[in-house]
Scaffold this motif. Structure first.
Motif, PDB file in Angstrom:
ATOM      1  N   ALA A  19      11.247 -41.774  17.546  1.00 37.96           N
ATOM      2  CA  ALA A  19       9.938 -41.959  16.907  1.00 37.96           C
ATOM      3  C   ALA A  19       9.594 -40.786  16.000  1.00 37.96           C
ATOM      4  CB  ALA A  19       8.861 -42.133  17.976  1.00 37.96           C
ATOM      5  N   LEU A  20       9.937 -39.584  16.433  1.00 33.71           N
ATOM      6  CA  LEU A  20       9.652 -38.401  15.617  1.00 33.71           C
ATOM      7  C   LEU A  20      10.556 -38.325  14.391  1.00 33.71           C
ATOM      8  CD1 LEU A  20       9.167 -35.785  18.485  1.00 33.71           C
ATOM      9  CD2 LEU A  20       7.384 -36.658  16.959  1.00 33.71           C
ATOM     10  N   LYS A  21      11.819 -38.666  14.582  1.00 34.15           N
ATOM     11  CA  LYS A  21      12.759 -38.574  13.456  1.00 34.15           C
ATOM     12  C   LYS A  21      12.439 -39.583  12.365  1.00 34.15           C
ATOM     13  CE  LYS A  21      16.757 -36.298  15.507  1.00 34.15           C
ATOM     14  NZ  LYS A  21      18.195 -36.394  15.884  1.00 34.15           N
ATOM     15  N   ILE A  22      12.031 -40.801  12.736  1.00 36.83           N
ATOM     16  CA  ILE A  22      11.691 -41.777  11.699  1.00 36.83           C
ATOM     17  C   ILE A  22      10.377 -41.410  11.015  1.00 36.83           C
ATOM     18  CG2 ILE A  22      12.974 -43.653  12.784  1.00 36.83           C
ATOM     19  CD1 ILE A  22      10.313 -44.822  13.706  1.00 36.83           C
ATOM     20  N   SER A  23       9.631 -40.479  11.622  1.00 42.57           N
ATOM     21  CA  SER A  23       8.428 -39.943  10.982  1.00 42.57           C
ATOM     22  C   SER A  23       8.748 -38.678  10.191  1.00 42.57           C
ATOM     23  CB  SER A  23       7.356 -39.642  12.041  1.00 42.57           C
ATOM     24  OG  SER A  23       6.961 -40.822  12.704  1.00 42.57           O
ATOM     25  N   ASN A  24      10.055 -38.414  10.035  1.00 47.64           N
ATOM     26  CA  ASN A  24      10.557 -37.329   9.178  1.00 47.64           C
ATOM     27  C   ASN A  24      10.320 -35.927   9.732  1.00 47.64           C
ATOM     28  OD1 ASN A  24      11.509 -39.156   7.166  1.00 47.64           O
ATOM     29  ND2 ASN A  24       9.398 -39.379   6.442  1.00 47.64           N
ATOM     30  N   TYR A  25      10.361 -35.799  11.061  1.00 48.48           N
ATOM     31  CA  TYR A  25      10.340 -34.479  11.676  1.00 48.48           C
ATOM     32  C   TYR A  25      11.759 -34.107  12.104  1.00 48.48           C
ATOM     33  CZ  TYR A  25       5.294 -35.278  12.076  1.00 48.48           C
ATOM     34  OH  TYR A  25       3.974 -35.542  11.803  1.00 48.48           O
ATOM     35  N   ALA A  26      12.081 -32.817  12.047  1.00 47.82           N
ATOM     36  CA  ALA A  26      13.334 -32.327  12.624  1.00 47.82           C
ATOM     37  C   ALA A  26      13.101 -32.167  14.122  1.00 47.82           C
ATOM     38  CB  ALA A  26      13.716 -30.994  12.004  1.00 47.82           C
ATOM     39  N   VAL A  27      14.038 -32.670  14.934  1.00 44.88           N
ATOM     40  CA  VAL A  27      13.810 -32.723  16.378  1.00 44.88           C
ATOM     41  C   VAL A  27      15.001 -32.159  17.142  1.00 44.88           C
ATOM     42  CG1 VAL A  27      13.249 -34.206  18.348  1.00 44.88           C
ATOM     43  CG2 VAL A  27      12.430 -34.821  16.063  1.00 44.88           C
ATOM     44  N   ASP A  28      14.705 -31.323  18.140  1.00 45.62           N
ATOM     45  CA  ASP A  28      15.687 -30.890  19.133  1.00 45.62           C
ATOM     46  C   ASP A  28      15.199 -31.377  20.487  1.00 45.62           C
ATOM     47  OD1 ASP A  28      17.555 -29.282  17.537  1.00 45.62           O
ATOM     48  OD2 ASP A  28      15.830 -27.982  17.216  1.00 45.62           O
ATOM     49  N   ARG A  29      16.129 -31.771  21.357  1.00 48.10           N
ATOM     50  CA  ARG A  29      15.730 -32.272  22.677  1.00 48.10           C
ATOM     51  C   ARG A  29      16.561 -31.612  23.763  1.00 48.10           C
ATOM     52  NH1 ARG A  29      17.416 -36.931  25.581  1.00 48.10           N
ATOM     53  NH2 ARG A  29      18.542 -37.676  23.742  1.00 48.10           N
ATOM     54  N   VAL A  30      15.889 -31.141  24.814  1.00 49.33           N
ATOM     55  CA  VAL A  30      16.563 -30.574  25.983  1.00 49.33           C
ATOM     56  C   VAL A  30      16.006 -31.252  27.226  1.00 49.33           C
ATOM     57  CG1 VAL A  30      16.997 -28.355  24.858  1.00 49.33           C
ATOM     58  CG2 VAL A  30      14.899 -28.670  26.193  1.00 49.33           C
ATOM     59  N   LEU A 150       7.494 -37.225  -3.351  1.00 44.32           N
ATOM     60  CA  LEU A 150       8.437 -36.259  -2.795  1.00 44.32           C
ATOM     61  C   LEU A 150       9.221 -36.912  -1.666  1.00 44.32           C
ATOM     62  CD1 LEU A 150       6.149 -33.083  -2.514  1.00 44.32           C
ATOM     63  CD2 LEU A 150       7.763 -33.621  -4.340  1.00 44.32           C
ATOM     64  N   SER A 151      10.496 -36.586  -1.563  1.00 45.07           N
ATOM     65  CA  SER A 151      11.319 -37.099  -0.470  1.00 45.07           C
ATOM     66  C   SER A 151      10.933 -36.388   0.826  1.00 45.07           C
ATOM     67  CB  SER A 151      12.799 -36.853  -0.767  1.00 45.07           C
ATOM     68  OG  SER A 151      13.098 -35.470  -0.641  1.00 45.07           O
ATOM     69  N   PRO A 152      11.315 -36.939   1.990  1.00 47.76           N
ATOM     70  CA  PRO A 152      11.004 -36.269   3.258  1.00 47.76           C
ATOM     71  C   PRO A 152      11.509 -34.830   3.319  1.00 47.76           C
ATOM     72  CG  PRO A 152      11.692 -38.514   3.682  1.00 47.76           C
ATOM     73  CD  PRO A 152      11.911 -38.272   2.220  1.00 47.76           C
ATOM     74  N   ARG A 153      12.716 -34.558   2.819  1.00 50.65           N
ATOM     75  CA  ARG A 153      13.242 -33.194   2.845  1.00 50.65           C
ATOM     76  C   ARG A 153      12.458 -32.287   1.898  1.00 50.65           C
ATOM     77  NH1 ARG A 153      15.494 -32.522   7.606  1.00 50.65           N
ATOM     78  NH2 ARG A 153      17.471 -33.603   7.902  1.00 50.65           N
ATOM     79  N   GLU A 154      12.066 -32.812   0.756  1.00 51.24           N
ATOM     80  CA  GLU A 154      11.266 -32.017  -0.179  1.00 51.24           C
ATOM     81  C   GLU A 154       9.906 -31.689   0.426  1.00 51.24           C
ATOM     82  OE1 GLU A 154      13.412 -34.119  -4.040  1.00 51.24           O
ATOM     83  OE2 GLU A 154      11.354 -34.646  -3.497  1.00 51.24           O
ATOM     84  N   ILE A 155       9.324 -32.659   1.131  1.00 54.94           N
ATOM     85  CA  ILE A 155       8.060 -32.408   1.830  1.00 54.94           C
ATOM     86  C   ILE A 155       8.257 -31.323   2.882  1.00 54.94           C
ATOM     87  CG2 ILE A 155       6.542 -33.387   3.604  1.00 54.94           C
ATOM     88  CD1 ILE A 155       5.535 -34.066   0.926  1.00 54.94           C
ATOM     89  N   GLY A 156       9.377 -31.391   3.606  1.00 54.75           N
ATOM     90  CA  GLY A 156       9.650 -30.384   4.626  1.00 54.75           C
ATOM     91  C   GLY A 156       9.731 -28.987   4.045  1.00 54.75           C
TER      92      GLY A 156
END
Length: 224
Positions: A19-30, A150-156
């Motif tokens: 859900a977070l990734k399709i909202s264009n966030y970078a995600v790490d999970r542990v 702006l693309s998601p990466r450009e927004i980031g």
């Protein structure tokens, strides 16, 4: 923006990550509290999603240690425990919000957006200069009332630079904030996104300056 998800339930953890990734966030999970504690000592995140019922070290202790290090990263606690005492305890330990399981994806993402907006930009769109503003809720940059495409990466890239407006941000810092552990990215990719962002910002009165050997700076005026 980079988010750490700390959840030992693999199915739920994968759903949150998706859900977070399709909202264009970078995600790490542990999946354990001990791993989360070590990761939070070594890396910078914009938000932590923290389950309470973790193996090895529970979520209460992860949160306590985080705040003991004077780390103010926003924390959204997720828990099947819905007792008022548990909620009061995590808020007293320094959590920024609490969401009881089960929850809807829409509510979860709304809480995420609210915490990121509050911590990074305040409650209202940030005005960069007359006619130019950034809305952290919709993650859109508006120029004279029109959304700049702006693309998601450009927004980031823009968001990280905006958080350090007027200061130089290194390529290493951009990589740290924009990508997760499993992403394979080079400095060349950062250079490409910065170049594209700079081109799109032409004639807005806002630009990305390059400081060779140091990094990039979002500022008023014309690029170096």
């Amino acid at each position: 923006m980079r988010i750490l998800v700390v959840e030992d339930d693999a199915v739920l953890g994968e759903a949150i990550e998706f859900a977070l990734k399709i909202s264009n966030y970078a995600v790490d999970r542990v999946g354990t509290g001990a791993t989360a504690d070590q990761v939070l000592k070594r890396h910078t995140f914009d938000l932590v999603i923290l389950d309470l019922g973790l193996p090895t070290v529970d979520g209460f202790e992860v949160l306590r240690r985080l705040r003991a290090r004077l780390n103010a990263t926003p924390v959204l606690v997720l828990s099947a425990r819905d007792a008022p005492d548990d909620k009061a305890r995590v808020l007293d330990l320094g959590a920024d919000d609490y969401l009881a399981k089960p929850f809807s994806v829409n509510e979860f993402l709304a809480r995420v957006r609210a915490l990121l907006r509050r911590s990074q930009y305040g409650p209202a769109p940030r005005v960069l200069r007359e006619g130019v503003s950034y809305d952290a809720v919709t993650r859109t940059l508006q120029v004279n009332g029109r959304v700049l495409p702006l693309s998601p990466r450009e927004i980031g890239v823009f968001e990280v630079l905006l958080q350090h407006f007027g200061r130089v941000v290194s390529k290493e810092q951009l990589l740290e904030r924009l990508y997760g552990f499993d992403d394979s990215v080079t400095f060349n990719a950062i250079e490409v996104y910065v170049h594209r962002l700079r081109k799109k910002l032409e004639n807005t009165g806002i630009t990305v300056r390059t400081f060779h050997g140091r990094g990039y700076q979002l500022d008023h005026g014309h690029p170096h």
